[in-house]
Design a protein around this motif. Structure first.
Motif, PDB file in Angstrom:
ATOM      1  N   LEU A  21     -25.457   4.243   2.729  1.00 15.31           N
ATOM      2  CA  LEU A  21     -24.286   4.320   1.714  1.00 15.31           C
ATOM      3  C   LEU A  21     -25.198   4.193   0.433  1.00 15.31           C
ATOM      4  O   LEU A  21     -24.693   4.811  -0.406  1.00 15.31           O
ATOM      5  CB  LEU A  21     -23.346   2.971   1.737  1.00 15.31           C
ATOM      6  CG  LEU A  21     -22.632   2.866   3.134  1.00 15.31           C
ATOM      7  CD1 LEU A  21     -21.896   1.656   3.070  1.00 15.31           C
ATOM      8  CD2 LEU A  21     -21.520   4.319   2.995  1.00 15.31           C
ATOM      9  N   GLY A  22     -26.204   3.602   0.239  1.00 12.91           N
ATOM     10  CA  GLY A  22     -26.822   3.299  -0.930  1.00 12.91           C
ATOM     11  C   GLY A  22     -27.294   4.611  -1.481  1.00 12.91           C
ATOM     12  O   GLY A  22     -27.722   5.169  -2.602  1.00 12.91           O
ATOM     13  N   GLY A  23     -27.831   5.536  -0.427  1.00 11.20           N
ATOM     14  CA  GLY A  23     -28.622   6.811  -0.694  1.00 11.20           C
ATOM     15  C   GLY A  23     -27.456   7.923  -0.942  1.00 11.20           C
ATOM     16  O   GLY A  23     -27.730   8.950  -1.466  1.00 11.20           O
ATOM     17  N   TYR A  24     -26.384   7.806  -0.221  1.00  8.86           N
ATOM     18  CA  TYR A  24     -25.586   8.934  -0.005  1.00  8.86           C
ATOM     19  C   TYR A  24     -23.998   8.776  -0.711  1.00  8.86           C
ATOM     20  O   TYR A  24     -23.326   9.445  -1.408  1.00  8.86           O
ATOM     21  CB  TYR A  24     -25.307   9.499   1.174  1.00  8.86           C
ATOM     22  CG  TYR A  24     -26.527   9.793   1.854  1.00  8.86           C
ATOM     23  CD1 TYR A  24     -27.002  11.241   1.536  1.00  8.86           C
ATOM     24  CD2 TYR A  24     -27.292   9.097   2.791  1.00  8.86           C
ATOM     25  CE1 TYR A  24     -28.307  11.669   1.941  1.00  8.86           C
ATOM     26  CE2 TYR A  24     -28.527   9.655   3.299  1.00  8.86           C
ATOM     27  CZ  TYR A  24     -29.005  11.128   2.929  1.00  8.86           C
ATOM     28  OH  TYR A  24     -30.150  11.352   3.346  1.00  8.86           O
ATOM     29  N   GLN A  25     -23.474   7.271  -0.547  1.00  6.93           N
ATOM     30  CA  GLN A  25     -22.202   7.167  -0.984  1.00  6.93           C
ATOM     31  C   GLN A  25     -22.388   5.672  -1.770  1.00  6.93           C
ATOM     32  O   GLN A  25     -21.769   4.868  -1.340  1.00  6.93           O
ATOM     33  CB  GLN A  25     -21.400   6.879  -0.096  1.00  6.93           C
ATOM     34  CG  GLN A  25     -20.999   8.353   0.920  1.00  6.93           C
ATOM     35  CD  GLN A  25     -20.192   8.224   2.039  1.00  6.93           C
ATOM     36  OE1 GLN A  25     -20.186   7.362   2.732  1.00  6.93           O
ATOM     37  NE2 GLN A  25     -19.179   9.478   2.087  1.00  6.93           N
TER      38      GLN A  25
END
Length: 258
Positions: A247-251
């Motif tokens: 999530l931190g990388g993409y959302q």
């Protein structure tokens, strides 16, 4: 507000408990052997036993450091006080139930010691530190329960082999054959230093532990030992880290509340 209580690792399985023990600086690790400090120095190969330490700068007491509140707060380690150069030692850990694995070595070192730099790559873990402090740490790591003569290698170069099969005596493969099996004493003996230069005399590091003992001491999850999926808390912890990293990388907008 309640005081923060430091946490080390989740889980109730044997590898999880061992990880907690090794990382927790309040736990005194078991001493299993006593390799002399002179032999530890010989194994690392940076200087000869009895030789003076080489310096990178004058002793701190002789220098003129600018006034700094952080310097007043932090007590320098002995090597920094004397201006020692930075040296290294590197351990290789077998994937076959070695007492500890490279990544957990990094957790353990950073949790227990000051003044180190450490890095993990595949089956190896390097420690860089001021020389006299490094020698103390190296002896402690060779003497204690995180070291097994057969499944832990001291290798400054050509470290590969941690994932190869064990030989007939249970020794991890070493392309330079820095350590060999002494059939008369039934012990592992080093005949070369960590970069594979011949030693002037043999250094014995003891008998390998039995596989049943190693399975009780290891931090390694394996399908033929303790499967990580059998430890529900460890699995949940790992999945949560993967979720948050994804999530931190993409959302990143979906991390809120997680």
């Amino acid at each position: 507000m309640a005081a923060y209580k430091r946490q080390f690792y989740p889980g109730s399985s044997t590898p999880a408990k061992n990880r907690r023990r090794y990382i927790d600086p309040k736990v005194k690790l078991k001493k299993l052997r006593d390799v002399s400090m002179d032999d530890v120095v010989r194994l690392m190969g940076h200087r000869n036993p009895g030789e003076d330490y080489k310096s990178m700068h004058p002793p701190i007491e002789e220098g003129k450091e600018p006034d700094c509140p952080i310097r007043k707060l932090v007590t320098p380690i002995e090597g920094a006080k004397h201006g020692d150069r930075v040296r290294y030692i590197q351990f290789t850990d077998s994937v076959y139930f070695a007492p500890i694995s490279p990544y957990q070595r990094a957790w353990m070192y950073l949790s227990r010691y000051r003044g180190i730099d450490t890095g993990t790559l595949s089956g190896r873990q390097i420690i860089e530190m001021r020389e006299r402090d490094l020698e103390v740490l190296a002896k402690e790591m060779i003497d204690n329960e995180t070291f097994d003569p057969a499944l832990t290698g001291i290798r400054g170069a050509t470290v590969h082999g941690h994932a190869c099969r064990l030989d007939e005596h249970g020794l991890m493969f070493d392309a330079w054959q820095r350590y060999v099996w002494d059939d008369a004493k039934k012990e592992v003996v080093y005949v070369k230093d960590q970069v594979a230069l011949p030693l002037d005399r043999k250094i014995y590091v003891g008998k390998p532990a039995s596989m049943s003992d190693l399975k009780k001491r290891t931090t390694i999850f394996r399908a033929d030992g303790v499967d990580m999926r059998d430890d529900k808390e460890v699995t949940k912890y790992g999945l949560r880290i993967h979720l948050l990293r994804t999530l931190g990388g993409y959302q990143p907008f979906n991390v809120k509340g997680e």
